[in-house]
Design an enzyme around this catalytic site. Structure first.
Site, PDB file in Angstrom:
ATOM      1  N   ALA A 165      -3.428   5.824   2.580  1.00 53.27           N
ATOM      2  CA  ALA A 165      -4.881   5.642   3.301  1.00 53.27           C
ATOM      3  C   ALA A 165      -6.033   4.687   2.739  1.00 53.27           C
ATOM      4  O   ALA A 165      -5.658   5.171   1.457  1.00 53.27           O
ATOM      5  CB  ALA A 165      -5.117   6.752   4.492  1.00 53.27           C
ATOM      6  N   SER A 194       2.506  -1.088  15.767  1.00 54.34           N
ATOM      7  CA  SER A 194       2.562  -0.125  17.072  1.00 54.34           C
ATOM      8  C   SER A 194       1.534  -0.557  18.143  1.00 54.34           C
ATOM      9  O   SER A 194       1.466  -1.329  18.946  1.00 54.34           O
ATOM     10  CB  SER A 194       2.201   1.436  17.088  1.00 54.34           C
ATOM     11  OG  SER A 194       2.901   1.682  15.881  1.00 54.34           O
ATOM     12  N   THR A 195      -0.070  -1.352  17.738  1.00 52.33           N
ATOM     13  CA  THR A 195      -0.671  -1.970  18.310  1.00 52.33           C
ATOM     14  C   THR A 195      -1.135  -2.963  17.801  1.00 52.33           C
ATOM     15  O   THR A 195      -1.387  -3.114  16.500  1.00 52.33           O
ATOM     16  CB  THR A 195      -1.944  -1.273  18.583  1.00 52.33           C
ATOM     17  OG1 THR A 195      -2.148  -0.260  17.625  1.00 52.33           O
ATOM     18  CG2 THR A 195      -0.906   0.054  19.668  1.00 52.33           C
ATOM     19  N   GLY A 240      -0.869  -3.207  11.210  1.00 54.48           N
ATOM     20  CA  GLY A 240      -1.118  -2.566  13.085  1.00 54.48           C
ATOM     21  C   GLY A 240      -2.745  -3.465  12.718  1.00 54.48           C
ATOM     22  O   GLY A 240      -3.027  -3.826  11.594  1.00 54.48           O
ATOM     23  N   ASP A 241      -3.419  -2.828  13.625  1.00 58.55           N
ATOM     24  CA  ASP A 241      -4.353  -2.961  13.872  1.00 58.55           C
ATOM     25  C   ASP A 241      -5.662  -2.141  13.199  1.00 58.55           C
ATOM     26  O   ASP A 241      -6.464  -2.160  12.703  1.00 58.55           O
ATOM     27  CB  ASP A 241      -5.528  -2.512  15.136  1.00 58.55           C
ATOM     28  CG  ASP A 241      -4.871  -3.738  16.441  1.00 58.55           C
ATOM     29  OD1 ASP A 241      -4.467  -4.502  15.772  1.00 58.55           O
ATOM     30  OD2 ASP A 241      -4.747  -3.016  17.561  1.00 58.55           O
ATOM     31  N   THR A 243       0.726  -1.249  -0.022  1.00 59.10           N
ATOM     32  CA  THR A 243       0.005   0.054   0.078  1.00 59.10           C
ATOM     33  C   THR A 243       0.894   1.440   0.619  1.00 59.10           C
ATOM     34  O   THR A 243       2.011   1.455   0.629  1.00 59.10           O
ATOM     35  CB  THR A 243      -1.009  -0.137   1.146  1.00 59.10           C
ATOM     36  OG1 THR A 243      -0.480   0.057   2.663  1.00 59.10           O
ATOM     37  CG2 THR A 243      -2.254  -0.890   1.221  1.00 59.10           C
TER      38      THR A 243
END
Length: 506
Positions: free
Chosen positions: A136, A203-204, A159-160, A133
């Site tokens: 966004a 990050s999460t 990430g999430d 990608t």
């Protein structure tokens, strides 16, 4: 043959064929032939079995063992027999669409995939189409264009936020192809049969941790290879008959929304921004006033305060889904929603959280709601009312230990199937939400005049993405999608304890 008896270094282990990754003929070179016990064999033939080896804390490794013999025909028969057994594993993917976010987390997504995941997919003879990608919603937009039917699954590396993007693309594509209007909050959505795999690299990685038990790329890749399948509830978020977002983990207003809004301005700090923004938000101690309405999830067997955690093959998810299906078959969706009673709560809240899963992570092993279930058609609504900073700190600390985090007079928790929220500001003003912000800009908080904080609305934290809306409607869609996962596997103590509870229920 359902399992393979492996003898290695005087240790026996039994490997189910469902956890064999691949079987390959092995070329024994001269060095191997002349070493150890093989040197006595004139012309040994061998094959290697690659299989899942389970370690502590739900971690999986790719291990291997080599079998050898002097009979070439016998060796080939074994190879053929094992490959035929693997062909019978119909749940395993053969063609995958992979989306990689090269910017998420520590910008390691591409490296993690190429070095740790791609070799395993190649070993398991899985073909992949890789899409990196560049902006966004790039993956989301692409999912509306590709021939999705040629793939057995979609994998997101990130990430999430990356998972959320792929999820929105898949669900949106399914509804579009089925002629379902996503803007209708009462529309019964079409289930997604294409599974999503998560390779954690952000990050999460809360969703991965809550569905697998660990945020590890190799473990997640192996769950994809063996073809695991875990149903997952998805909640839709609407405002005035306009679709806003889907959420599978956290929808948080107040504390967690404020943290996210502040941290988005400090992305240059990396993962540390969450600690900084969390501390800053805790000190500000903002509370928000509004009205909450919800429908209790009466079809579920469990409750938010019981000790039945969602685990592999969860009986609560299975039976709750059956009861919900029977209930809808008898009443019909529209009739059921019209007849079901709504409970209304008004007040001032430090945090309003709606979770579809435990939201566990390494810092909070139990998560925001330890007994939340992945696929029971409900969400846990957690209301943290206005209280002192000290009491709120006590509540936050309990997310890191084994104490009951709901055992406070200012904390309420409910298991719901739908939920609505309207802020006090919107109730008091008939104008548009954006006009409200302008009218109240600079108005000081009546509850905290010393801090000079603005009493404008908080922001919703929707699976790690900000969502600005002073009035929302949330509805849980039971098992709307599936993951390449099997839920968190029980350890021996948990299995024994939960078996006793099941026997008591029966």
């Amino acid at each position: 043959m359902r399992r393979l008896d492996v003898t290695r270094e005087r240790k026996n282990c039994f490997v189910p064929t469902s956890e064999i990754i691949a079987v390959e003929e092995t070329d024994l070179n001269k060095k191997q032939h002349n070493s150890g016990k093989w040197q006595k064999m004139a012309k040994p033939h061998a094959f290697t079995v690659y299989y899942v080896k389970k370690a502590r804390n739900h971690r999986w490794w790719c291990s291997d063992v080599t079998f050898w013999c002097v009979d070439e025909q016998l060796c080939n028969q074994w190879i053929q027999a094992l490959k035929e057994l693997l062909e019978l594993q119909k749940a395993r993917p053969k063609q995958l669409l992979v989306y990689i976010n090269p910017y998420g987390g520590k910008r390691q997504g591409k490296r993690i995939y190429e070095q740790k995941v791609a070799p395993l997919f190649s070993l398991a003879s899985i073909s992949t189409d890789v899409f990196i990608t560049e902006r966004a919603n790039h993956a989301k937009d692409n999912l509306f264009e590709v021939n999705i039917n040629k793939y057995d699954g979609v994998v997101c590396v990130g990430g999430d936020g990356m998972f959320s993007e792929v999820m929105h693309g898949l669900i949106g594509r399914m509804q579009k192809d089925s002629g379902i209007d996503q803007n209708n909050p009462k529309a019964p959505l079409v289930q997604c049969n294409i599974r999503i795999g998560i390779i954690p690299a952000g990050s999460t990685d809360c969703i991965c941790y809550s569905t697998v038990g660990i945020s590890d790329p190799v473990t997640s890749a192996l769950h994809i290879i063996v073809g695991d399948s875990q149903p997952l509830d998805v909640s839709s978020v609407h405002h005035n008959n306009t679709f806003l977002k889907y959420t599978v983990s956290l929808l948080g207003y107040g504390f967690y929304g404020d943290i996210l809004k502040d941290s988005e301005k400090k992305r240059w700090m990396g993962p540390m921004r969450y600690d900084y923004s969390g501390f800053k938000t805790f000190l500000s101690h903002h509370c928000y006033e509004g009205t909450i309405s919800f429908q209790p999830a009466k079809h579920t067997l469990g409750s938010p305060r019981d000790k039945d955690s969602c685990r592999t093959g969860c009986h609560i998810c299975r039976q709750s889904e059956q009861q919900l299906a029977e209930q809808r078959k008898k009443c019909g969706l529209k009739h059921e929603e019209d007849e079901e009673e709504w409970k209304v709560i008004k007040g001032k809240f430090l945090a309003i959280n709606v979770v579809n899963m435990s939201c566990a992570c390494p810092r909070s092993p139990k998560g925001l709601s330890p007994a939340a279930h992945l696929a029971d058609g409900s969400a846990d609504l957690i209301l943290v009312r206005k209280c002192s900073r000290f009491d709120f700190l006590r509540y936050l600390v309990r997310h890191t230990n084994q104490d009951d985090q709901f055992d406070f007079s200012f904390v309420d928790v409910y298991r719901v199937k739908s939920f609505q929220f309207t802020s006090k500001l919107l109730e008091d003003n008939e104008s548009d939400v954006t006009d409200i912000g302008k009218k109240h800009f600079g108005q000081f908080c009546r509850d905290h005049p010393a801090c000079c904080c603005n009493i404008a609305n908080s922001t919703w934290n929707c699976d790690g993405e900000t969502l600005d809306s002073s009035a929302i409607e949330v509805r849980v869609h039971c098992q709307l999608m599936k993951l390449f996962a099997r839920g968190i596997e029980e350890n021996c103590k948990e299995a024994s304890r939960n078996q006793s509870r099941v026997e008591q229920l029966l």
